[in-house]
Design a protein around this motif. Structure first.
Motif, PDB file in Angstrom:
ATOM      1  N   LYS A  45       0.279  -1.117  -0.074  1.00  0.00           N
ATOM      2  CA  LYS A  45       0.181   0.317  -0.152  1.00  0.00           C
ATOM      3  C   LYS A  45       0.732   1.158  -0.007  1.00  0.00           C
ATOM      4  O   LYS A  45       1.511   1.029   0.907  1.00  0.00           O
ATOM      5  CB  LYS A  45      -0.637  -0.095   0.779  1.00  0.00           C
ATOM      6  CG  LYS A  45      -2.475   0.270   1.143  1.00  0.00           C
ATOM      7  CD  LYS A  45      -3.196   0.545   1.912  1.00  0.00           C
ATOM      8  CE  LYS A  45      -3.769   1.212   2.525  1.00  0.00           C
ATOM      9  NZ  LYS A  45      -5.388   0.733   2.635  1.00  0.00           N
ATOM     10  N   LYS A  87       0.398  10.151  -9.505  1.00  0.00           N
ATOM     11  CA  LYS A  87       0.299   9.988 -10.742  1.00  0.00           C
ATOM     12  C   LYS A  87       1.046  10.106 -12.275  1.00  0.00           C
ATOM     13  O   LYS A  87       0.615   9.804 -13.175  1.00  0.00           O
ATOM     14  CB  LYS A  87      -0.838  11.572 -10.765  1.00  0.00           C
ATOM     15  CG  LYS A  87      -1.491  11.578  -9.564  1.00  0.00           C
ATOM     16  CD  LYS A  87      -2.672  12.768  -9.721  1.00  0.00           C
ATOM     17  CE  LYS A  87      -3.921  12.831  -8.273  1.00  0.00           C
ATOM     18  NZ  LYS A  87      -5.018  13.611  -8.371  1.00  0.00           N
ATOM     19  N   PRO A 113      -1.277   3.658  -7.851  1.00  0.00           N
ATOM     20  CA  PRO A 113      -2.596   4.256  -6.864  1.00  0.00           C
ATOM     21  C   PRO A 113      -1.807   4.281  -5.363  1.00  0.00           C
ATOM     22  O   PRO A 113      -1.270   3.498  -4.807  1.00  0.00           O
ATOM     23  CB  PRO A 113      -3.512   3.210  -6.900  1.00  0.00           C
ATOM     24  CG  PRO A 113      -2.464   1.832  -8.033  1.00  0.00           C
ATOM     25  CD  PRO A 113      -1.143   2.802  -8.171  1.00  0.00           C
ATOM     26  N   ASP A 169      -3.827   6.044  -1.427  1.00  0.00           N
ATOM     27  CA  ASP A 169      -4.810   6.958  -0.294  1.00  0.00           C
ATOM     28  C   ASP A 169      -4.037   7.700  -0.145  1.00  0.00           C
ATOM     29  O   ASP A 169      -2.813   7.946  -0.198  1.00  0.00           O
ATOM     30  CB  ASP A 169      -4.761   5.803   0.855  1.00  0.00           C
ATOM     31  CG  ASP A 169      -5.333   4.255  -0.125  1.00  0.00           C
ATOM     32  OD1 ASP A 169      -5.833   4.261  -0.792  1.00  0.00           O
ATOM     33  OD2 ASP A 169      -5.444   4.156   1.338  1.00  0.00           O
TER      34      ASP A 169
END
Ligand SMILES: N[C@@H](CCC(=O)N[C@@H](CS)C(=O)NCC(=O)O)C(=O)O
Length: 181
Positions: free
Chosen positions: A6, A26, A31, A33
């Motif tokens: 993550k 980006k 990806p 959080d």
């Protein structure tokens, strides 16, 4: 992406330093959080992750924290070492890029002094300092070593310097309107 891989970014929406990290993630298509921090009431996690500076941005990858925006950007490029690369392999290009990244940081700091200066005389001095720094930057952009590195505002392959420029100067028009200058 599994929990163990993550990616979590701690930042604040208005921070140019957070913006650097967000843009890099980006551009790389990673990806992540996002945790919005309140800098007048910092989360325990932020203080735990960045006990030295207690500042955003912090990136947490595989449970491990990385602090300081430029350190984070280099970590991102080294960890996800596929195209588009944020840093060139060529040592001279890399040195040139780092040189100008440092200069854009100085432009940002001179802008900070302008926003925080009080009194006509010191405001005038701070304003002239920003103008001079921007003039030198513009000259630098036109110079051959800089042009060789090339700014890719219109294409893909945005690199570390492009990120610095966009994050630092991207909101310039909005700032102009807000400040009425
Ligand atoms: N050198 C740091 C600067 C980061 C920074 O100045 N962050 C500010 C927000 S823009 C912050 O967290 N300030 C909180 C504080 O100083 O207590 C970097 O490049 O990441």
């Amino acid at each position: 992406m599994g929990e163990e891989n993550k990616v979590i970014g701690h930042g604040t929406w208005s921070s140019t330093y957070s913006k650097r990290v967000e843009l890099a993630l980006k551009i790389k298509g990673i990806p992540f959080d996002y945790v919005e921090e309140n800098l007048s009431n910092k989360s325990d996690l932020l203080l735990k992750h960045n006990p030295v500076y207690k500042k955003i941005p912090v990136l947490v990858h595989q449970g491990k924290p990385i602090a300081e925006s430029l350190v984070i950007l280099e970590y991102i490029d080294e960890t996800w070492n596929y195209e588009p690369r944020l840093l060139p392999d060529d040592p001279y290009k890399s040195a040139t890029l780092h040189f100008w990244v440092g200069y854009v940081q100085q432009v940002l700091e001179s802008m900070g002094k302008l926003f925080n200066s009080d009194g006509e005389a010191s405001q005038k001095m701070a304003f002239e300092n920003v103008c001079e720094k921007l003039r030198v930057l513009e000259e630098g952009i036109k110079s051959s070593s800089f042009a060789e590195k090339k700014l890719n505002f219109h294409g893909q392959n945005l690199d570390l310097l492009d990120i610095m420029m966009v994050a630092t100067l991207g909101a310039f028009r909005a700032q102009e309107e807000f400040l009425g200058v």
